[in-house]
Design a protein around this motif. Structure first.
Motif, PDB file in Angstrom:
ATOM      1  N   UNK A  71       0.781  -1.239   0.000  1.00 26.32           N
ATOM      2  CA  UNK A  71       0.000   0.000   0.000  1.00 26.32           C
ATOM      3  C   UNK A  71       0.809   1.283   0.000  1.00 26.32           C
ATOM      4  N   UNK A  72       2.127   1.175   0.075  1.00 22.00           N
ATOM      5  CA  UNK A  72       3.024   2.328  -0.018  1.00 22.00           C
ATOM      6  C   UNK A  72       4.199   1.952  -0.911  1.00 22.00           C
ATOM      7  N   UNK A  73       4.898   2.973  -1.414  1.00 22.46           N
ATOM      8  CA  UNK A  73       6.041   2.755  -2.295  1.00 22.46           C
ATOM      9  C   UNK A  73       7.281   3.332  -1.646  1.00 22.46           C
ATOM     10  N   UNK A  74       8.337   2.525  -1.558  1.00 23.80           N
ATOM     11  CA  UNK A  74       9.601   3.016  -1.013  1.00 23.80           C
ATOM     12  C   UNK A  74      10.496   3.500  -2.152  1.00 23.80           C
ATOM     13  N   UNK A  75      11.665   4.011  -1.814  1.00 20.48           N
ATOM     14  CA  UNK A  75      12.555   4.598  -2.823  1.00 20.48           C
ATOM     15  C   UNK A  75      13.016   3.565  -3.846  1.00 20.48           C
ATOM     16  N   UNK A  76      13.218   2.340  -3.432  1.00 22.63           N
ATOM     17  CA  UNK A  76      13.650   1.289  -4.352  1.00 22.63           C
ATOM     18  C   UNK A  76      12.561   0.991  -5.386  1.00 22.63           C
ATOM     19  N   UNK A  77      11.320   0.839  -4.921  1.00 21.85           N
ATOM     20  CA  UNK A  77      10.200   0.593  -5.835  1.00 21.85           C
ATOM     21  C   UNK A  77      10.005   1.780  -6.778  1.00 21.85           C
ATOM     22  N   UNK A  78      10.117   2.988  -6.233  1.00 23.32           N
ATOM     23  CA  UNK A  78       9.946   4.200  -7.032  1.00 23.32           C
ATOM     24  C   UNK A  78      11.027   4.305  -8.103  1.00 23.32           C
ATOM     25  N   UNK A  79      12.265   4.002  -7.735  1.00 21.52           N
ATOM     26  CA  UNK A  79      13.373   4.067  -8.678  1.00 21.52           C
ATOM     27  C   UNK A  79      13.195   3.068  -9.819  1.00 21.52           C
ATOM     28  N   UNK A  80      12.822   1.859  -9.474  1.00 22.66           N
ATOM     29  CA  UNK A  80      12.605   0.834 -10.510  1.00 22.66           C
ATOM     30  C   UNK A  80      11.492   1.261 -11.458  1.00 22.66           C
ATOM     31  N   UNK A  81      10.380   1.771 -10.894  1.00 24.99           N
ATOM     32  CA  UNK A  81       9.261   2.219 -11.718  1.00 24.99           C
ATOM     33  C   UNK A  81       9.680   3.373 -12.628  1.00 24.99           C
ATOM     34  N   UNK A  82      10.395   4.345 -12.073  1.00 28.67           N
ATOM     35  CA  UNK A  82      10.812   5.515 -12.855  1.00 28.67           C
ATOM     36  C   UNK A  82      11.702   5.115 -14.023  1.00 28.67           C
ATOM     37  N   UNK A  83      12.572   4.147 -13.813  1.00 29.74           N
ATOM     38  CA  UNK A  83      13.472   3.713 -14.875  1.00 29.74           C
ATOM     39  C   UNK A  83      12.783   2.840 -15.914  1.00 29.74           C
ATOM     40  N   UNK A  84      11.734   2.159 -15.531  1.00 31.86           N
ATOM     41  CA  UNK A  84      10.961   1.369 -16.493  1.00 31.86           C
ATOM     42  C   UNK A  84       9.950   2.226 -17.237  1.00 31.86           C
ATOM     43  N   UNK A  85       9.608   3.388 -16.670  1.00 31.31           N
ATOM     44  CA  UNK A  85       8.586   4.278 -17.242  1.00 31.31           C
ATOM     45  C   UNK A  85       9.086   5.716 -17.301  1.00 31.31           C
TER      46      UNK A  85
END
Length: 109
Positions: A71-85
């Motif tokens: 239910x929340x996003x940490x910096x690692x999840x955010x970084x992976x998402x940003x680089x994929x999108x």
């Protein structure tokens, strides 16, 4: 601490987005949430609605981003998402100014 986690996430995701932009965007979205270490879903949804995305598009992005489904996003999840999108990350940076994001998140879903 965010920068240390960001460096670790960058190695794992082979980052193509700028670290400073990534860190700044994460801090902005996490500010005022449950913790400054996480982006709450409500704030993410609120911001992308303001940027013109549909609930369906937002829900799809969230399900891709919140890998551990907590239910929340940490910096690692955010970084992976940003680089994929990178195009969506760019949209976030173009429209996600400090004026556009509420400091206190009372819009959590």
């Amino acid at each position: 601490r965010v920068m240390a986690n960001l460096r670790e996430a960058r190695v794992l995701s082979k980052s193509s987005v700028d670290d400073d932009q990534l860190s700044s965007s994460f801090r902005l979205l996490a500010k005022g949430g449950v913790s400054s270490k996480f982006i709450p879903r409500g704030k993410f949804t609120w911001l992308f609605r303001r940027l013109g995305l549909s609930d369906e598009e937002i829900n799809l992005m969230w399900s891709e981003m919140d890998v551990d489904k907590n239910g929340v996003v940490d910096i690692s999840e955010f970084s992976k998402w940003a680089n994929l999108n990178p195009e969506l990350f760019g949209l976030l940076n173009q429209g996600g100014s400090t004026a556009a994001v509420p400091v206190v998140s009372n819009c959590q879903s």
